[in-house]
Design an enzyme around this catalytic site. Structure first.
Site, short mmCIF file in Angstrom:
data_model
loop_
_atom_site.label_atom_id
_atom_site.label_comp_id
_atom_site.label_asym_id
_atom_site.label_seq_id
_atom_site.Cartn_x
_atom_site.Cartn_y
_atom_site.Cartn_z
N ARG A 55 0.82 -1.21 0.00
CA ARG A 55 0.00 0.00 0.00
C ARG A 55 0.85 1.26 0.00
NH1 ARG A 55 -4.48 -1.01 4.43
NH2 ARG A 55 -5.38 0.91 3.58
N ASP A 93 -3.97 7.47 3.74
CA ASP A 93 -3.14 8.11 2.71
C ASP A 93 -2.94 9.58 3.05
OD1 ASP A 93 -6.11 8.00 0.81
OD2 ASP A 93 -5.14 9.88 1.37
N HIS A 108 -7.61 7.01 11.83
CA HIS A 108 -7.12 5.63 11.75
C HIS A 108 -5.64 5.57 11.43
CE1 HIS A 108 -11.48 4.21 10.95
NE2 HIS A 108 -11.23 4.40 12.23
N CYS A 135 14.55 1.10 15.18
CA CYS A 135 13.92 2.39 15.51
C CYS A 135 14.99 3.49 15.46
CB CYS A 135 13.33 2.33 16.93
SG CYS A 135 12.79 3.94 17.54
N THR A 176 -17.59 7.03 1.94
CA THR A 176 -17.45 6.00 2.97
C THR A 176 -18.71 5.13 3.02
OG1 THR A 176 -17.01 5.54 5.31
CG2 THR A 176 -18.21 7.59 4.80
N SER A 177 -18.49 3.84 3.25
CA SER A 177 -19.61 2.88 3.23
C SER A 177 -20.39 2.92 4.54
CB SER A 177 -19.08 1.46 3.01
OG SER A 177 -18.20 1.12 4.09
N ASN A 201 -21.41 10.38 -2.22
CA ASN A 201 -20.88 9.03 -2.40
C ASN A 201 -21.16 8.53 -3.82
OD1 ASN A 201 -19.45 7.20 -0.55
ND2 ASN A 201 -21.06 5.74 -1.11
C1 BV8 Z 1 -12.84 0.24 18.11
C2 BV8 Z 1 -6.96 1.41 9.01
C3 BV8 Z 1 -13.05 0.28 20.48
C4 BV8 Z 1 -6.40 0.08 8.62
C5 BV8 Z 1 -9.29 0.88 9.47
C6 BV8 Z 1 -15.11 -6.84 17.42
C7 BV8 Z 1 -13.89 -6.61 18.06
C8 BV8 Z 1 -13.35 -5.32 18.14
C9 BV8 Z 1 -14.02 -4.27 17.55
C10 BV8 Z 1 -15.19 -4.52 16.90
C11 BV8 Z 1 -15.76 -5.79 16.84
N1 BV8 Z 1 -16.94 -5.69 16.14
C12 BV8 Z 1 -17.13 -4.42 15.75
C13 BV8 Z 1 -16.09 -3.71 16.22
C14 BV8 Z 1 -15.83 -2.34 16.02
C15 BV8 Z 1 -14.92 -2.27 14.80
C16 BV8 Z 1 -15.83 -2.29 13.58
O1 BV8 Z 1 -16.50 -1.29 13.33
N2 BV8 Z 1 -15.84 -3.40 12.83
C17 BV8 Z 1 -16.68 -3.48 11.65
C18 BV8 Z 1 -16.05 -4.47 10.67
C19 BV8 Z 1 -18.10 -3.88 12.08
N3 BV8 Z 1 -14.19 -1.03 14.92
C20 BV8 Z 1 -12.98 -1.04 15.49
O2 BV8 Z 1 -12.37 -2.02 15.82
C21 BV8 Z 1 -12.42 0.35 15.73
N4 BV8 Z 1 -12.00 0.43 17.10
O3 BV8 Z 1 -14.02 -0.07 17.99
O4 BV8 Z 1 -12.22 0.41 19.34
C22 BV8 Z 1 -13.39 1.63 20.98
C23 BV8 Z 1 -13.93 2.58 20.11
C24 BV8 Z 1 -14.27 3.83 20.62
C25 BV8 Z 1 -14.06 4.12 21.96
C26 BV8 Z 1 -13.50 3.16 22.81
C27 BV8 Z 1 -13.17 1.91 22.32
C28 BV8 Z 1 -11.20 0.62 14.87
C29 BV8 Z 1 -11.59 0.54 13.41
C30 BV8 Z 1 -10.42 1.04 12.55
C31 BV8 Z 1 -9.95 -0.06 11.63
N5 BV8 Z 1 -8.97 0.51 10.68
N6 BV8 Z 1 -8.38 1.45 8.65
C32 BV8 Z 1 -6.08 0.03 7.16
O5 BV8 Z 1 -6.45 0.95 6.39
O6 BV8 Z 1 -5.40 -0.96 6.79
S1 BV8 Z 1 -10.87 0.71 8.95
C33 BV8 Z 1 -11.04 1.00 7.27
O7 BV8 Z 1 -12.30 0.51 6.82
C34 BV8 Z 1 -11.13 2.46 6.92
O8 BV8 Z 1 -10.26 3.23 7.68
C35 BV8 Z 1 -12.57 2.83 7.15
O9 BV8 Z 1 -12.79 3.28 8.47
C36 BV8 Z 1 -13.27 1.51 7.07
C37 BV8 Z 1 -14.35 1.51 6.02
O10 BV8 Z 1 -13.79 1.88 4.87
P1 BV8 Z 1 -14.39 3.08 3.96
O11 BV8 Z 1 -13.44 4.20 4.06
O12 BV8 Z 1 -15.83 3.38 4.24
O13 BV8 Z 1 -14.23 2.37 2.56
P2 BV8 Z 1 -15.19 1.25 1.94
O14 BV8 Z 1 -14.41 0.52 0.91
O15 BV8 Z 1 -15.89 0.48 3.02
O16 BV8 Z 1 -16.29 2.15 1.22
C38 BV8 Z 1 -15.88 3.00 0.16
C39 BV8 Z 1 -17.09 3.84 -0.19
O17 BV8 Z 1 -16.70 4.73 -1.23
C40 BV8 Z 1 -18.24 3.00 -0.73
O18 BV8 Z 1 -19.46 3.49 -0.17
C41 BV8 Z 1 -18.21 3.27 -2.24
O19 BV8 Z 1 -19.51 3.29 -2.81
C42 BV8 Z 1 -17.62 4.65 -2.29
N7 BV8 Z 1 -16.87 4.94 -3.51
C43 BV8 Z 1 -16.15 4.09 -4.30
N8 BV8 Z 1 -15.63 4.77 -5.34
C44 BV8 Z 1 -16.02 6.07 -5.20
C45 BV8 Z 1 -16.80 6.18 -4.04
N9 BV8 Z 1 -17.35 7.35 -3.64
C46 BV8 Z 1 -17.11 8.44 -4.41
N10 BV8 Z 1 -16.37 8.41 -5.52
C47 BV8 Z 1 -15.81 7.26 -5.96
N11 BV8 Z 1 -15.09 7.24 -7.08
#
Ligand code: BV8
Length: 235
Positions: A55, A93, A108, A135, A176-177, A201
């Site tokens: 990446r 990014d 993130h 480091c 964002t989704s 979106n």
């Molecule tokens: C947390 C960095 C506690 C990494 C990312 C079980 C165990 C632990 C946690 C959980 C669990 N179950 C649920 C959770 C919570 C979990 C979660 O939400 N899981 C999901 C799967 C249900 N969340 C966490 O773990 C978070 N931490 O909960 O800690 C806490 C919280 C608060 C307070 C105290 C304690 C941490 C989550 C962070 C993970 N890291 N990224 C890396 O990049 O490698 S997440 C990553 O995916 C992104 O950063 C983003 O947040 C996420 C979703 O991605 P999107 O950006 O939305 O992209 P996506 O592909 O999904 O969608 C793209 C969109 O663009 C689409 O709608 C598409 O239609 C549109 N699009 C496409 N092309 C275009 C377009 N739009 C316009 N123009 C275009 N051309």
């Protein structure tokens, strides 16, 4: 006017960085849900390093698109009229910064940064990272990790995010989704605080019905249109 803007992978899609849930790109070979976790890194650091090295290489060749440029114009336009654009991105990014955005909260983390798990120091890092790297601050080898928030880890800046949401007039989500929390819950928090909400979106997100306004199409088209409309309204 004070705008809280949340961006996701969709704003960088037309810059060639690929998204998490649309077909194509490195997501065919690597599943972020399985790889972007501290457990995966502890179990198999070389595979996780390879995932982020690929990446970083993509990002070194990527350039911001018209959507990133439009948001930089909006930031400056609002500031010149006593308003504010608070940009919170889920993306790791640096395309917002490359487009001239002055203030970006990477909730993130950032792909071009690494963190030492021995001394806690954070360093700029644009090349490959591996277990053999030491480091630059404490010299320890094999303790550097991407400065990125993995699933199960607490995102950065949550306090500031809460303050800026409470302070804003308008909440806008771009590309964002709405599938990952706590970011996906911000729109509900914004509504509860009486903010107007808008989704820009490619297609309706998981949260689409919650937004007051919606515009669909490629970010490089819908974001500049939105920015020109806002700047006209407030001038
Ligand atoms: C947390 C960095 C506690 C990494 C990312 C079980 C165990 C632990 C946690 C959980 C669990 N179950 C649920 C959770 C919570 C979990 C979660 O939400 N899981 C999901 C799967 C249900 N969340 C966490 O773990 C978070 N931490 O909960 O800690 C806490 C919280 C608060 C307070 C105290 C304690 C941490 C989550 C962070 C993970 N890291 N990224 C890396 O990049 O490698 S997440 C990553 O995916 C992104 O950063 C983003 O947040 C996420 C979703 O991605 P999107 O950006 O939305 O992209 P996506 O592909 O999904 O969608 C793209 C969109 O663009 C689409 O709608 C598409 O239609 C549109 N699009 C496409 N092309 C275009 C377009 N739009 C316009 N123009 C275009 N051309």
């Amino acid at each position: 006017m004070r705008i809280f803007m949340l961006t996701g992978a969709g704003i960088s899609a037309e810059s060639g960085l690929g998204t998490f849930r649309d077909p194509g790109g490195i997501w065919e070979r690597f599943d972020p849900m399985k790889l972007a976790t501290p457990e995966a890194f502890a179990r198999d650091p070389d595979t996780v390093h390879a995932f982020y090295n690929a990446r970083r290489a993509n990002l070194r060749d990527a350039a911001p698109n018209a959507a990133h440029a439009a948001l930089a114009r909006l930031e400056q336009g609002l500031a010149s009229m006593g308003g504010e654009l608070f940009l919170c991105t889920q993306n790791i990014d640096d395309l917002h910064e490359q487009a001239g955005m002055r203030h970006v909260l990477h909730m993130h983390g950032e792909l071009f940064k690494v963190r030492c798990t021995a001394c806690g120091a954070v360093h700029e890092w644009r090349g490959d990272l591996g277990r053999q790297d030491a480091c630059p601050a404490c010299g320890t080898t094999g303790r550097l990790r991407p400065h990125i928030v993995w699933f199960g880890e607490i995102p950065f800046g949550l306090d500031m995010i809460g303050e800026k949401l409470a302070d804003a007039d308008l909440f806008v989500a771009v590309g964002t989704s709405g599938s990952v929390y706590p970011a996906a819950g911000f729109v509900q928090e914004a509504r509860a605080m009486g903010l107007r909400t808008c989704e820009l979106n490619l297609e309706p997100s998981d949260n689409a019905r919650v937004f007051d306004e919606r515009a669909y199409g490629p970010a490089s088209e819908v974001v500049p249109d939105f920015v020109e409309r806002v700047l006209r309204e407030i001038r």
